[in-house]
Design an enzyme around this catalytic site. Structure first.
Site, PDB file in Angstrom:
ATOM      1  CG  ASP A   9      -1.702   1.199   1.427  1.00  0.00           C
ATOM      2  OD1 ASP A   9      -2.314   1.643   0.443  1.00  0.00           O
ATOM      3  OD2 ASP A   9      -1.730   1.756   2.548  1.00  0.00           O
ATOM      4  CG  LEU A  10       1.600   5.779  -1.700  1.00  0.00           C
ATOM      5  CD1 LEU A  10       3.058   5.582  -2.092  1.00  0.00           C
ATOM      6  CD2 LEU A  10       0.922   6.688  -2.730  1.00  0.00           C
ATOM      7  CG  ASP A  11      -1.721   7.566   0.703  1.00  0.00           C
ATOM      8  OD1 ASP A  11      -0.810   8.358   0.468  1.00  0.00           O
ATOM      9  OD2 ASP A  11      -2.702   7.408  -0.048  1.00  0.00           O
ATOM     10  CB  THR A  17       0.380  10.764   2.267  1.00  0.00           C
ATOM     11  OG1 THR A  17       0.245   9.346   2.233  1.00  0.00           O
ATOM     12  CG2 THR A  17       1.458  11.193   1.330  1.00  0.00           C
ATOM     13  CE  LYS A  45      -4.148   6.575   9.609  1.00  0.00           C
ATOM     14  NZ  LYS A  45      -3.388   6.107  10.780  1.00  0.00           N
ATOM     15  CB  SER A 114      -2.137   2.922  -3.607  1.00  0.00           C
ATOM     16  OG  SER A 114      -2.640   4.151  -3.146  1.00  0.00           O
ATOM     17  CB  ALA A 115      -7.450   3.678  -2.105  1.00  0.00           C
ATOM     18  CE  LYS A 145      -5.927  -0.770  -0.945  1.00  0.00           C
ATOM     19  NZ  LYS A 145      -4.746  -0.084  -0.398  1.00  0.00           N
ATOM     20  CD  GLU A 169      -3.670  -1.696   2.913  1.00  0.00           C
ATOM     21  OE1 GLU A 169      -3.737  -0.858   3.847  1.00  0.00           O
ATOM     22  OE2 GLU A 169      -4.007  -1.423   1.768  1.00  0.00           O
ATOM     23  CG  ASP A 170      -1.861   2.497   6.504  1.00  0.00           C
ATOM     24  OD1 ASP A 170      -2.201   2.119   5.361  1.00  0.00           O
ATOM     25  OD2 ASP A 170      -2.110   3.630   6.947  1.00  0.00           O
TER      26      ASP A 170
HETATM   27  C1  BG6 Z   1      -5.616   6.021   0.418  1.00  0.00           C
HETATM   28  C2  BG6 Z   1      -5.621   6.880   1.663  1.00  0.00           C
HETATM   29  O1  BG6 Z   1      -4.370   5.450   0.220  1.00  0.00           O
HETATM   30  O2  BG6 Z   1      -5.957   6.823  -0.719  1.00  0.00           O
HETATM   31  C3  BG6 Z   1      -6.972   7.560   1.824  1.00  0.00           C
HETATM   32  O3  BG6 Z   1      -5.356   6.053   2.792  1.00  0.00           O
HETATM   33  C4  BG6 Z   1      -7.268   8.372   0.573  1.00  0.00           C
HETATM   34  O4  BG6 Z   1      -6.947   8.382   2.959  1.00  0.00           O
HETATM   35  C5  BG6 Z   1      -7.227   7.468  -0.651  1.00  0.00           C
HETATM   36  O5  BG6 Z   1      -8.550   8.970   0.678  1.00  0.00           O
HETATM   37  C6  BG6 Z   1      -7.470   8.225  -1.956  1.00  0.00           C
HETATM   38  O6  BG6 Z   1      -6.394   9.082  -2.183  1.00  0.00           O
HETATM   39  P1  BG6 Z   1      -6.341  10.246  -3.287  1.00  0.00           P
HETATM   40  O7  BG6 Z   1      -4.886  10.643  -3.304  1.00  0.00           O
HETATM   41  O8  BG6 Z   1      -6.788   9.635  -4.579  1.00  0.00           O
HETATM   42  O9  BG6 Z   1      -7.266  11.318  -2.835  1.00  0.00           O
HETATM   43 MG    MG Z   2      -2.736   3.135   3.602  1.00  0.00          MG
END
Ligand code: BG6
Ligand code: MG
Length: 217
Positions: A9-11, A17, A45, A114-115, A145, A169-170
């Site tokens: 996962d990224l964030d 972030t 998250k 990542s989302a 997710k 994943e967090d």
């Molecule tokens: C996820 C974050 O990775 O991405 C969420 O944990 C965030 O908090 C989601 O809403 C979507 O991110 P973005 O950058 O497309 O607004």
């Molecule tokens: Mg995350």
């Protein structure tokens, strides 16, 4: 031995972030006349931008027209992008490059799952893009997710069976997505929050080579 793949996962796993997402959502909430706390931000998250705005508007008891909703989605992202504009390698979470390098040195395929729709520019800013054989993000999925779609696409792109994929994943929703995909789920963060994960670490400094060797065997 069957091929093994790693999905990150990224964030909150590669970069912290969440604090910038929080500031951007808080700014919007304040402009709309209500407060948005760090505790409430926990619910965001791993959750898609659209779903985050739906939850935010519920918190503020605000009903929006489709046009307003779309405008606020854009406003939030413009603010978020301003917060991350100057992000660099110093914001990569501790020992993430060590683990990525270990996997790369051992020719293990690596994907991002990542989302976020901002994943690629963030990986570019923190200079980690070249580690990834596949990037699957919010632009490539139709289901957020905890649906396993993002991780299943990543496994397919890597050419690895889902049961041979290991996911970091967090977010609770992310751990659930990995479990539904029948992958090995590793929680990064609070064990109590991520209780559904098969393994848990506070951060990557706790993941040593012995553990990685165990996963690869
Ligand atoms: C996820 C974050 O990775 O991405 C969420 O944990 C965030 O908090 C989601 O809403 C979507 O991110 P973005 O950058 O497309 O607004
Ligand atoms: Mg995350």
């Amino acid at each position: 031995m069957q091929k093994i793949g790693f999905i990150f996962d990224l964030d909150g796993v590669i970069v912290d972030t969440a604090k910038y997402h929080y500031l951007a959502w808080k700014k919007l909430a304040n402009e709309l006349g209500f407060e948005f706390t760090k505790e409430q931000n926990e619910m965001f998250k791993g959750v898609s931008r659209k779903r985050c705005l739906e939850i935010l508007l519920d918190i503020g008891n605000i009903t929006a027209s489709q046009e307003q909703f779309d405008t606020w989605m854009v406003d939030k992202n413009v603010d978020y992008l301003a917060y991350i504009e100057n992000m660099d390698e110093s914001e990569v979470l501790p020992d993430v490059p060590r683990v990525l390098s270990y996997l790369k040195d051992n020719n293990i395929p690596i994907a991002l799952g990542s989302a976020s729709k901002n994943a690629r520019p963030i990986l570019e800013k923190v200079k980690l893009l070249s580690f990834f054989d596949s990037i699957v993000d919010g632009n490539n999925v139709t289901k957020a997710k905890p649906d396993p779609e993002v991780f299943l696409i990543a496994a397919e792109n890597l050419g690895v069976q889902p049961s041979k994929c290991i996911v970091f994943e967090d977010a609770v929703a992310g751990i659930q997505a990995a479990n539904s995909a029948r992958m090995i789920s590793i929680g990064i963060g609070d064990e109590k929050v991520l209780s559904e994960a098969q393994f848990n670490f506070n951060d990557f400094t706790e993941i040593d080579d012995d553990f990685l060797v165990k996963l690869l065997s």
